[in-house]
Design a protein around this motif. Structure first.
Motif, PDB file in Angstrom:
ATOM      1  N   ASP A 157      33.853  43.920  39.746  1.00 22.44           N
ATOM      2  CA  ASP A 157      35.225  43.476  40.002  1.00 22.44           C
ATOM      3  C   ASP A 157      36.131  44.651  40.348  1.00 22.44           C
ATOM      4  O   ASP A 157      36.950  44.565  41.259  1.00 22.44           O
ATOM      5  CB  ASP A 157      35.788  42.731  38.789  1.00 22.44           C
ATOM      6  N   GLN A 217      35.327  47.467  41.708  1.00 17.46           N
ATOM      7  CA  GLN A 217      34.974  48.044  43.009  1.00 17.46           C
ATOM      8  C   GLN A 217      35.459  47.187  44.174  1.00 17.46           C
ATOM      9  O   GLN A 217      35.658  47.679  45.275  1.00 17.46           O
ATOM     10  CB  GLN A 217      33.453  48.204  43.123  1.00 17.46           C
ATOM     11  N   ASP A 218      35.628  45.910  43.943  1.00 16.74           N
ATOM     12  CA  ASP A 218      35.997  44.983  45.010  1.00 16.74           C
ATOM     13  C   ASP A 218      37.503  44.798  45.022  1.00 16.74           C
ATOM     14  O   ASP A 218      38.059  43.984  44.297  1.00 16.74           O
ATOM     15  CB  ASP A 218      35.294  43.641  44.793  1.00 16.74           C
ATOM     16  N   THR A 219      38.161  45.550  45.874  1.00 16.46           N
ATOM     17  CA  THR A 219      39.620  45.440  45.974  1.00 16.46           C
ATOM     18  C   THR A 219      40.029  44.552  47.143  1.00 16.46           C
ATOM     19  O   THR A 219      41.215  44.316  47.345  1.00 16.46           O
ATOM     20  CB  THR A 219      40.244  46.838  46.141  1.00 16.46           C
ATOM     21  N   SER A 220      39.065  44.042  47.887  1.00 21.58           N
ATOM     22  CA  SER A 220      39.379  43.237  49.065  1.00 21.58           C
ATOM     23  C   SER A 220      39.999  41.886  48.714  1.00 21.58           C
ATOM     24  O   SER A 220      40.628  41.268  49.541  1.00 21.58           O
ATOM     25  CB  SER A 220      38.120  43.013  49.908  1.00 21.58           C
ATOM     26  N   ARG A 221      39.807  41.453  47.519  1.00 23.27           N
ATOM     27  CA  ARG A 221      40.312  40.134  47.119  1.00 23.27           C
ATOM     28  C   ARG A 221      41.489  40.240  46.150  1.00 23.27           C
ATOM     29  O   ARG A 221      41.742  39.326  45.391  1.00 23.27           O
ATOM     30  CB  ARG A 221      39.187  39.320  46.489  1.00 23.27           C
ATOM     31  N   GLY A 222      42.124  41.356  46.130  1.00 32.14           N
ATOM     32  CA  GLY A 222      43.278  41.525  45.263  1.00 32.14           C
ATOM     33  C   GLY A 222      42.925  41.559  43.794  1.00 32.14           C
ATOM     34  O   GLY A 222      43.525  40.870  42.991  1.00 32.14           O
TER      35      GLY A 222
END
Length: 125
Positions: free
Chosen positions: A54, A56-61
């Protein structure tokens, strides 16, 4: 040789160990506690991994929500395990085999869940 004779021959070939139902219930309980400890350790690792995914994944805010989904899944699974083992133990309701049957069920399902938790870490890059 008929089936009964084969069973009798097998019983003679293996020395019997005297064991009470209480002993068997305690052994089943110990096996469950051991399986639960292994699962809890794996849960800690898997949950931490999901939190890292979670983060690492900043693409989904703020991440996909792996950690929240994993936590909801684990909570639901615990309820399932406990209810399933009540059902399995119900065959011997009120009898001395009931605690052993429930503990064996819980150990088996907990070992299976540990494998699932391990697999979750390999399904996501």
């Amino acid at each position: 040789m008929n089936r009964l004779m084969l069973i009798a021959a097998g019983m003679l070939a293996v020395p019997a160990t005297a064991q009470t139902q209480t002993d068997m219930n305690q052994q089943a309980g110990s096996a469950f506690k051991a399986a639960d400890a292994v699962m809890t350790a794996q849960w800690t690792r898997t949950y931490a991994y999901m939190k890292r995914l979670d983060a690492q994944d900043t693409s989904r805010g703020g991440g996909f929500g792996y950690a929240a989904a994993a936590l909801n899944s684990q909570r639901a699974w615990l309820k399932y395990r406990d209810a399933e083992c009540v059902i399995e133990g119900g065959e011997f309701a009120g009898g001395s085999l009931q605690p052993m049957t429930r503990a064996q069920c819980a150990a088996r399902l907990t070992r299976d869940r540990t494998k699932q938790l391990i697999a979750l870490r390999w399904k996501h890059p």
